[in-house]
Design an enzyme around this catalytic site. Sequence first.
Site, PDB file in Angstrom:
ATOM      1  N   SER A 110      62.444 -10.322 -34.774  1.00 18.79           N
ATOM      2  CA  SER A 110      63.060 -11.544 -35.279  1.00 18.79           C
ATOM      3  C   SER A 110      63.726 -11.290 -36.638  1.00 18.79           C
ATOM      4  CB  SER A 110      61.995 -12.646 -35.362  1.00 18.79           C
ATOM      5  OG  SER A 110      62.564 -13.896 -35.637  1.00 18.79           O
ATOM      6  N   HIS A 135      65.977 -12.056 -31.113  1.00 20.39           N
ATOM      7  CA  HIS A 135      66.087 -13.291 -30.336  1.00 20.39           C
ATOM      8  C   HIS A 135      66.805 -14.343 -31.172  1.00 20.39           C
ATOM      9  CE1 HIS A 135      61.905 -14.905 -31.900  1.00 20.39           C
ATOM     10  NE2 HIS A 135      62.750 -14.678 -32.869  1.00 20.39           N
TER      11      HIS A 135
END
Length: 214
Positions: A110, A135
Site C-alpha cells: 500500500s 492497491h
Amino acid sequence: MPGYSDNIIRNASGLIPMVIEQTSRGERSYDIYSRLLKERIIFLLGEVEDHMANLVVAQLLFLESENPEKDISLYINSPGGVVTAGLAIYDTMQFIKPDVSTLCIGQAASAAALLLCAGADGKRFCLPNSRVMIHQPLGGYRGQATDIEIHARETLAVRERLNNIMAKHTKKTPDQIMRDTERDNFMSATQAMEYGLIDKVLYDRQIAGHSTDL
C-alpha cells in the site's frame, strides 16, 4: 533522534538492543536505531501513521542538514497505512537534496509500496524474499448522504493522485496503474522489479551500495 527509539521500543514490546562504543571520553551507549541513524540509515517499520511519518520526516531533514550531498538509506518493512502520512514522507523524500535509496525488507504494501518506488532512480531495492503489494486507497465513511458524496469524491481524487505518482516512478501510464490496482496486487521481489517498482533484487551486500562499517 529524540523520541525515535521510544517509538521503536513501543512497537517491539520493550525489546531493543543497545550498542556500546568506546570513545576518547569513555563508553557511550546507543539504541541500535540511533546508531544506524549515524550511518544515514532510517527504518520505516510497521503501520504508516502520523506519528511514525513525523519521525521519519524529521530524520530525513536532520540527515540533509548533516550532509546534503550524501545518500540516505530508507529500509522499509511495512503493511502500509494512512495515505496522508505516506504522502508526507514521499514529499519530503522528493524535497530534500540527498538521494534517498529505498530497500524493502519483509514487505512493502500500500503506502509503503509507494515509498519504495519513490526512491532515487537506480537506488530502489528489494531483498529476495520480500513481498510488495499495490492497491487502490481504501475509504469508508458514515454520515449524511451529502457528506458521503464529498468523501467519495475525495477518495477518487486521492486515487488519481497516487496513480499519477506511481506512474511517474514506474514509467507506466496512470490508466495501467489504475487497472493493476483494482484489487490487491501482490508481487515477489522479481515481479516488483519487472513492474518498475524497484531497480534491483539484492542477493549480496557487495552490490547493494548500502555497506557500512557496522
